[in-house]
Design an enzyme around this catalytic site. Structure first.
Site, PDB file in Angstrom:
ATOM      1  N   THR A 115     -14.920  -4.034  18.132  1.00 58.18           N
ATOM      2  CA  THR A 115     -15.917  -5.103  17.972  1.00 58.18           C
ATOM      3  C   THR A 115     -16.452  -5.173  16.544  1.00 58.18           C
ATOM      4  O   THR A 115     -16.592  -4.151  15.872  1.00 58.18           O
ATOM      5  CB  THR A 115     -17.104  -4.926  18.938  1.00 58.18           C
ATOM      6  OG1 THR A 115     -17.731  -3.666  18.645  1.00 58.18           O
ATOM      7  CG2 THR A 115     -16.673  -4.952  20.376  1.00 58.18           C
ATOM      8  N   ALA A 148     -22.373  -7.130  17.949  1.00 56.07           N
ATOM      9  CA  ALA A 148     -22.844  -7.012  19.331  1.00 56.07           C
ATOM     10  C   ALA A 148     -22.459  -8.289  20.083  1.00 56.07           C
ATOM     11  O   ALA A 148     -22.362  -9.371  19.484  1.00 56.07           O
ATOM     12  CB  ALA A 148     -24.354  -6.806  19.343  1.00 56.07           C
ATOM     13  N   ARG A 206     -32.811   9.587  16.576  1.00 58.02           N
ATOM     14  CA  ARG A 206     -33.928   8.640  16.612  1.00 58.02           C
ATOM     15  C   ARG A 206     -34.752   8.774  17.895  1.00 58.02           C
ATOM     16  O   ARG A 206     -35.955   8.577  17.889  1.00 58.02           O
ATOM     17  CB  ARG A 206     -33.406   7.203  16.451  1.00 58.02           C
ATOM     18  CG  ARG A 206     -32.588   6.667  17.634  1.00 58.02           C
ATOM     19  CD  ARG A 206     -31.949   5.329  17.298  1.00 58.02           C
ATOM     20  NE  ARG A 206     -31.236   4.701  18.408  1.00 58.02           N
ATOM     21  CZ  ARG A 206     -30.000   4.980  18.770  1.00 58.02           C
ATOM     22  NH1 ARG A 206     -29.305   5.901  18.122  1.00 58.02           N
ATOM     23  NH2 ARG A 206     -29.425   4.330  19.779  1.00 58.02           N
ATOM     24  N   ASP A 257     -24.099   4.074  26.012  1.00 58.47           N
ATOM     25  CA  ASP A 257     -24.580   3.374  27.197  1.00 58.47           C
ATOM     26  C   ASP A 257     -24.790   1.882  26.923  1.00 58.47           C
ATOM     27  O   ASP A 257     -24.656   1.060  27.819  1.00 58.47           O
ATOM     28  CB  ASP A 257     -25.901   3.998  27.665  1.00 58.47           C
ATOM     29  CG  ASP A 257     -25.684   5.403  28.213  1.00 58.47           C
ATOM     30  OD1 ASP A 257     -24.579   5.683  28.703  1.00 58.47           O
ATOM     31  OD2 ASP A 257     -26.612   6.228  28.137  1.00 58.47           O
ATOM     32  N   GLY A 258     -25.118   1.539  25.664  1.00 61.53           N
ATOM     33  CA  GLY A 258     -25.342   0.141  25.312  1.00 61.53           C
ATOM     34  C   GLY A 258     -24.048  -0.662  25.386  1.00 61.53           C
ATOM     35  O   GLY A 258     -24.034  -1.791  25.890  1.00 61.53           O
ATOM     36  N   GLY A 288     -21.322   7.517  22.102  1.00 62.33           N
ATOM     37  CA  GLY A 288     -22.607   6.904  21.775  1.00 62.33           C
ATOM     38  C   GLY A 288     -23.673   7.945  21.500  1.00 62.33           C
ATOM     39  O   GLY A 288     -23.352   9.079  21.120  1.00 62.33           O
TER      40      GLY A 288
END
Ligand SMILES: CCCCCCCCCCCCC/C=C/[C@@H](O)[C@H](COP(=O)(O)O)NC(=O)CCCCCCCCCCCCCCC
Ligand SMILES: Nc1ncnc2c1ncn2[C@@H]1O[C@H](COP(=O)(O)OP(=O)(O)O)[C@@H](O)[C@H]1O
Ligand SMILES: [Ca+2]
Length: 523
Positions: free
Chosen positions: A162, A165, A303, A189-190, A232
């Site tokens: 990709t 997004a 983060r 997971d996103g 991820g």
């Protein structure tokens, strides 16, 4: 060549064995030819876990020697269990007597088995790689560790790396998927969530012409399974359904065609469907953490810890009313200390229940027969969390709700009432070990089928408008300058509305996984 009973002596690096494969048999069995002598131990390879078979000898355990294939020998590639849930590609070379043609017969028979009996194995996959997720290693992970296994398993993979997004979403919504047996998400997971949303939406809109308009309406389960190659930050969906975040293990589950049903929550605001979720739906603490962590995406996975530490110290709680419909489950409860494992009886009983009387695609609807009463809790909450599975991840190996089930049509609702920073830290730290995070007076947990949340004071002001100012600081007193509403996070995506309705859809999707195999241990 039809199915024949194969049984003959073969030489392997482990010694000489009498090797047999009964017709329709589920395992290849090898018994030492010379019993009593140091000729190796009996072993068997479950056919379901055979990855591939090739004529010739294996070099470096992966490829079969090319030009001068030795026609007297063949190599079987199979799933080999390492410690915990980790799988590796094993290989074993079998040598038949010279000029016997036996090696060719074996290869044919084993390949026929894989072809005919392995019907649940995917032949063709559409793979999405998110190159910027997690530690930005997804492309390398796929090319080095996953693609060779797909090739070995004879799987055709169309790969989309990709560039932005929602590219995976657009592709799934608009491409003809009839030639594919599954989708694969290489990322966190996103990325998985993007693929899952597109697949569910596509199934509703395109394949049956349905738009989601009503929280009680049927949601049609998609035909395609989804595979997750973890690359991820949290990789919770992979960890909780496979037991480990390891690209090779996940790739092997895909190649042998494992299938794991998974509950999905639908998230609604003012009668509109906002999202679906499979792991953490959280208001208050996790909502604040995820929203704050977006600004620090450059930090990578750290983060969450950074934003988490700040949120713990700020000790904010939010007033509201939680209404929930209890699941009438005799067989399970969030504190029964049982774990959902491969072949889980609670999950299979529940899907039997759900499918009784229902045709294909009506699983979710029959849930109404087992609905329980609605209850309500009003108060100030540090966190309101809902998870339809354990949400285990490397940070919390037992998960947010260790006894939750992957596919029982229920979710666990965890209410953390207002408490001191120290108390909340005690609760949080129990997620990292085997202590019971629910065994605290300010925490309650319920097994539910649906939830509604209404923040207090939301009726006093329009959402988005500046809100009345108050917050509790470290000191426990009221501080100025912060709105009294938080936001929700759904699988790591921020949802800005505070009042939501949520419903669990039992076994809505299927993954290429089999749940965690390891026996449940007692705390
Ligand atoms: C004192 C140490 C406490 C550690 C507590 C860990 C609790 C972790 C529960 C995690 C549940 C995770 C559910 C997964 C959700 C994911 O779908 C979703 C998306 O993942 P992606 O970015 O890979 O796409 N991820 C998330 O929503 C992230 C939630 C992570 C929350 C981490 C909170 C860390 C708290 C650290 C506190 C440190 C305290 C130090 C105090 C001085
Ligand atoms: N090429 C891309 N550039 C930017 N964002 C992307 C790209 N591909 C996918 N995304 C989005 O990145 C988000 C986070 O990805 P994810 O794989 O979950 O990483 P992480 O686990 O680090 O959050 C997903 O919501 C996904 O839609
Ligand atoms: Ca569940």
């Amino acid at each position: 060549m039809g199915e024949t009973f194969l049984r003959c002596p073969l030489r392997t690096p482990r010694g000489r064995f009498l090797v047999s494969l009964p017709p329709g048999g589920e395992v290849l069995v090898a018994t030492p030819e010379l019993v009593g002598l140091a000729s190796g131990q009996e072993f068997c390879i479950p056919m379901q876990e055979m990855v591939a078979v090739r004529l010739g000898a294996a070099s470096n355990g992966k490829e079969v020697v090319g030009p001068s294939i030795n026609e007297n020998c063949f190599t079987v590639f199979f799933v080999q269990r390492e410690k915990q849930e980790c799988w590796r590609l094993g290989s074993l070379e079998f040598t038949a007597p010279p000029a016997s043609q036996l090696a060719v017969r074996w290869v044919n028979s084993l390949q026929i088995w894989i072809h005919h009996h392995g019907r649940t194995r995917p032949r063709s996959l559409l793979v999405f790689i998110n190159p910027v997720g997690g530690q930005k290693r997804a492309v390398e992970i796929y090319q080095r560790q996953v693609a060779p296994l797909f090739r070995l398993g004879g799987i055709y993979a169309q790969v989309v790396e990709t560039c932005h997004a929602n590219e995976a979403r657009d592709c799934i919504l608009h491409q003809d998927l009839s030639d594919f047996d599954g989708l694969v998400s290489v990322g966190g997971d996103g990325t998985f969530s993007e693929v899952m949303h597109a697949l569910i939406d596509r199934t509703q809109r395109k394949e049956r012409g349905l738009e989601a308009t009503d929280i009680d309406a049927e949601v049609i389960p998609p035909r395609l399974r989804i595979g997750i190659i973890p690359a991820g930050s949290t990789d919770c969906v992979c960890f909780a359904t496979v037991g480990i975040n390891d690209p090779v293990t996940s790739a092997l589950h895909i190649v042998i065609g494992d299938s794991q049903p998974l509950d999905v929550c639908s998230i609604w605001h003012a009668g509109k469907l906002l999202r679906y979720s499979v792991s953490l739906v959280g208001y208050g603490f996790y909502g604040d953490v995820v929203r704050a962590s977006e600004k620090h995406r450059w930090m990578g996975p750290v983060r969450y810890t950074y934003a988490g530490a700040k949120a713990v110290l700020s000790n904010r709680s939010y007033a509201g009313t939680v209404e929930f419909q209890l699941a009438r489950t005799q067989e399970s409860s969030p504190r029964d200390q049982k774990r959902c494992r491969s072949g889980c009886l609670v999950c299979s009983e529940s899907s039997k229940h759900l499918s009784a009387g229902g045709n294909e695609g009506t699983l979710a609807e029959s849930e109404n027969h087992t609905d329980g009463d609605w209850q309500q809790v009003q108060g100030r909450f540090l966190a309101v969390n809902l998870t339809s599975m354990s949400s285990a991840c490397p940070k919390s190996p037992e998960g947010l709700s260790p006894c939750a089930h992957l596919a029982d049509g229920t979710a666990d609702l965890i209410l953390v009432h207002e408490c001191s920073t120290f108390s909340f830290l005690r609760h949080l730290s129990r997620h990292t070990n085997r202590s019971d995070q629910f065994d605290l007076p300010f925490v309650s947990v319920y097994r539910v089928r649906a939830v509604r949340f209404t923040p207090s004071k939301v009726e006093d002001h329009e959402e988005g408008e500046p809100a009345p100012q108050e917050r509790r600081g470290l000191c426990g007193g009221i501080c100025q300058g912060e709105p009294p509403v938080s936001c929700w996070t759904c699988d790591g995506e921020t949802v800005s509305h505070a009042n939501l309705s949520i419903r669990v859809h039992g076994s809505l999707i299927h993954l290429f996984a089999r749940g965690i195999e390891q026996a449940a241990s007692i705390r």
